[in-house]
Scaffold this motif. Structure first.
Motif, PDB file in Angstrom:
ATOM      1  N   GLN A 179      -7.774   8.638   6.064  1.00  0.00           N
ATOM      2  CA  GLN A 179      -7.309   9.714   6.933  1.00  0.00           C
ATOM      3  C   GLN A 179      -7.214   9.292   8.393  1.00  0.00           C
ATOM      4  OE1 GLN A 179      -9.833  13.083   6.127  1.00  0.00           O
ATOM      5  NE2 GLN A 179      -8.989  13.390   4.075  1.00  0.00           N
ATOM      6  N   ASP A 180      -8.222   8.602   8.881  1.00  0.00           N
ATOM      7  CA  ASP A 180      -8.190   8.160  10.276  1.00  0.00           C
ATOM      8  C   ASP A 180      -7.147   7.077  10.493  1.00  0.00           C
ATOM      9  OD1 ASP A 180      -9.244   7.865  13.031  1.00  0.00           O
ATOM     10  OD2 ASP A 180      -9.881   5.903  12.296  1.00  0.00           O
ATOM     11  N   ARG A 181      -7.052   6.127   9.563  1.00  0.00           N
ATOM     12  CA  ARG A 181      -6.119   5.006   9.723  1.00  0.00           C
ATOM     13  C   ARG A 181      -4.665   5.449   9.681  1.00  0.00           C
ATOM     14  NH1 ARG A 181      -8.355   0.036   9.767  1.00  0.00           N
ATOM     15  NH2 ARG A 181      -6.378  -0.354  10.837  1.00  0.00           N
ATOM     16  N   MET A 182      -4.382   6.514   8.951  1.00  0.00           N
ATOM     17  CA  MET A 182      -3.011   7.003   8.841  1.00  0.00           C
ATOM     18  C   MET A 182      -2.463   7.482  10.183  1.00  0.00           C
ATOM     19  SD  MET A 182      -1.733   7.117   5.592  1.00  0.00           S
ATOM     20  CE  MET A 182      -0.870   8.651   5.304  1.00  0.00           C
ATOM     21  N   THR A 183      -3.346   7.927  11.062  1.00  0.00           N
ATOM     22  CA  THR A 183      -2.910   8.498  12.337  1.00  0.00           C
ATOM     23  C   THR A 183      -2.913   7.483  13.474  1.00  0.00           C
ATOM     24  OG1 THR A 183      -5.170   9.210  12.894  1.00  0.00           O
ATOM     25  CG2 THR A 183      -3.795  10.759  11.651  1.00  0.00           C
ATOM     26  N   ARG A 184      -3.432   6.284  13.224  1.00  0.00           N
ATOM     27  CA  ARG A 184      -3.491   5.262  14.254  1.00  0.00           C
ATOM     28  C   ARG A 184      -2.301   4.316  14.145  1.00  0.00           C
ATOM     29  NH1 ARG A 184      -9.435   3.248  13.001  1.00  0.00           N
ATOM     30  NH2 ARG A 184      -8.731   1.430  14.186  1.00  0.00           N
ATOM     31  N   PRO A 185      -1.832   3.752  15.267  1.00  0.00           N
ATOM     32  CA  PRO A 185      -0.635   2.903  15.228  1.00  0.00           C
ATOM     33  C   PRO A 185      -0.876   1.484  14.723  1.00  0.00           C
ATOM     34  CG  PRO A 185      -1.441   3.087  17.481  1.00  0.00           C
ATOM     35  CD  PRO A 185      -2.286   4.008  16.658  1.00  0.00           C
ATOM     36  N   GLN A 186      -2.146   1.090  14.570  1.00  0.00           N
ATOM     37  CA  GLN A 186      -2.429  -0.280  14.140  1.00  0.00           C
ATOM     38  C   GLN A 186      -2.126  -0.476  12.652  1.00  0.00           C
ATOM     39  OE1 GLN A 186      -4.665   1.580  15.845  1.00  0.00           O
ATOM     40  NE2 GLN A 186      -4.588   0.588  17.849  1.00  0.00           N
ATOM     41  N   ALA A 187      -1.743  -1.696  12.323  1.00  0.00           N
ATOM     42  CA  ALA A 187      -1.419  -2.039  10.934  1.00  0.00           C
ATOM     43  C   ALA A 187      -2.672  -2.124  10.066  1.00  0.00           C
ATOM     44  CB  ALA A 187      -0.672  -3.376  10.891  1.00  0.00           C
ATOM     45  N   PHE A 188      -2.503  -1.886   8.794  1.00  0.00           N
ATOM     46  CA  PHE A 188      -3.555  -2.080   7.802  1.00  0.00           C
ATOM     47  C   PHE A 188      -2.869  -2.333   6.464  1.00  0.00           C
ATOM     48  CE2 PHE A 188      -2.594   2.398   8.034  1.00  0.00           C
ATOM     49  CZ  PHE A 188      -2.560   2.836   6.716  1.00  0.00           C
ATOM     50  N   VAL A 189      -3.641  -2.680   5.438  1.00  0.00           N
ATOM     51  CA  VAL A 189      -3.086  -3.057   4.137  1.00  0.00           C
ATOM     52  C   VAL A 189      -3.611  -2.121   3.049  1.00  0.00           C
ATOM     53  CG1 VAL A 189      -2.946  -4.877   2.380  1.00  0.00           C
ATOM     54  CG2 VAL A 189      -2.840  -5.478   4.822  1.00  0.00           C
ATOM     55  N   ILE A 190      -2.715  -1.629   2.207  1.00  0.00           N
ATOM     56  CA  ILE A 190      -3.092  -0.835   1.034  1.00  0.00           C
ATOM     57  C   ILE A 190      -2.726  -1.635  -0.208  1.00  0.00           C
ATOM     58  CG2 ILE A 190      -2.740   1.279  -0.284  1.00  0.00           C
ATOM     59  CD1 ILE A 190      -1.985   2.704   2.269  1.00  0.00           C
ATOM     60  N   LEU A 191      -3.723  -1.943  -1.037  1.00  0.00           N
ATOM     61  CA  LEU A 191      -3.495  -2.683  -2.272  1.00  0.00           C
ATOM     62  C   LEU A 191      -3.844  -1.802  -3.469  1.00  0.00           C
ATOM     63  CD1 LEU A 191      -4.988  -6.169  -1.296  1.00  0.00           C
ATOM     64  CD2 LEU A 191      -2.630  -5.359  -1.065  1.00  0.00           C
ATOM     65  N   HIS A 192      -3.146  -2.018  -4.564  1.00  0.00           N
ATOM     66  CA  HIS A 192      -3.381  -1.240  -5.781  1.00  0.00           C
ATOM     67  C   HIS A 192      -2.838  -2.020  -6.969  1.00  0.00           C
ATOM     68  CE1 HIS A 192       0.899   0.073  -6.162  1.00  0.00           C
ATOM     69  NE2 HIS A 192       0.877  -0.082  -4.862  1.00  0.00           N
ATOM     70  N   PHE A 193      -3.002  -1.484  -8.174  1.00  0.00           N
ATOM     71  CA  PHE A 193      -2.427  -2.064  -9.378  1.00  0.00           C
ATOM     72  C   PHE A 193      -1.240  -1.202  -9.819  1.00  0.00           C
ATOM     73  CE2 PHE A 193      -7.070  -3.325 -10.409  1.00  0.00           C
ATOM     74  CZ  PHE A 193      -6.987  -4.401  -9.535  1.00  0.00           C
ATOM     75  N   HIS A 194      -0.307  -1.799 -10.552  1.00  0.00           N
ATOM     76  CA  HIS A 194       0.850  -1.044 -11.031  1.00  0.00           C
ATOM     77  C   HIS A 194       0.396   0.160 -11.859  1.00  0.00           C
ATOM     78  CE1 HIS A 194       3.078  -4.817 -10.111  1.00  0.00           C
ATOM     79  NE2 HIS A 194       4.077  -3.984  -9.893  1.00  0.00           N
TER      80      HIS A 194
END
Length: 236
Positions: free
Chosen positions: A64-79
């Protein structure tokens, strides 16, 4: 009838049917065998126009916090056959870049599901694509990628690559691991863990497998392995 009401009606009728459950178990998945809830969700939602646009999907607390900040981040998941990660980003207008095998096909499919997909970008799953993803990260994009893969086209998704975790480590990016989950009620949710940062890539990938197989409804047989490098395989 609202799309969610239509979905709920169909779900309640079919989820309780033992005969339908047996029938669904015979439908092959694309490189993986979905759980009954996943399969049923896909079958119903895929036949309701505008369902994904209207779907209410909360952002997991760790994001929730990262979604509102302009800095990049990585979301990883499986198919998992869903577009839930893209959904939460698009709904909030959060610009992101997804690494996929076929960028044009991905964006075309996304545009058919969501009206506001202009914040989405896609790059290829190769070294050039990683260079483009790094450029996008420097511009503040969230970087998304499914990290399980097939040994060959006819094989299931049984391998997990640590490459994107290394990518994040080298570029000082926080990693979040996400799993889609369909409850018995038919409600979709995203389970999320993180941020992970500067953690051994193979150990981190093993951790993701453990998290996937101990939370939510579905389970998968997965092995950590660098693509094309049998010597670095870490068997479970």
């Amino acid at each position: 009838m609202p799309s969610q009401t239509l979905f709920d009606s169909a779900w309640q009728s079919l989820h309780a049917s033992t005969a339908f459950r047996k029938l669904v178990s015979l439908i092959p998945g694309r490189g993986r065998q979905p759980s009954f809830n996943e399969h049923l969700f896909s079958l119903i939602s895929g036949n309701i126009p505008g369902f994904y646009d209207a779907l209410e999907l909360p952002v997991p607390a760790p994001l929730q916090d990262r979604m509102t900040r302009p800095q990049a981040f990585v979301i990883l998941h499986f198919h998992d056959g869903s577009s839930f990660v893209s959904k939460i980003l698009i709904d909030r207008g959060r610009r992101f870049t997804r690494i996929v095998v076929d960028p044009e096909s991905y964006l075309r499919t996304l545009g058919g599901k969501f009206a506001g997909a202009a914040c989405a970008r896609a790059v290829g799953a190769d070294m050039f694509g990683l260079a483009l993803a790094l450029k996008a990260a420097r511009q503040g994009d969230a970087i998304c990628c499914a990290i399980d893969y097939k040994e060959n086209k006819r094989a299931p998704y049984s391998r997990v690559s640590p490459v994107m975790i290394e990518f994040a480590n080298r570029n000082g990016l926080d990693v979040f691991f996400v799993k889609s989950n369909i409850r018995d009620s038919g409600r979709a949710e995203l389970l999320c863990w993180g941020p992970f940062r500067d953690i051994d890539a193979e150990a981190c990938a093993e951790r993701f497998i453990d998290l996937f197989n101990t939370h939510g409804e579905s389970r998968r047989a997965l092995t950590v392995k660098y693509p094309g490098d049998a010597a670095r395989e870490s068997r479970r």
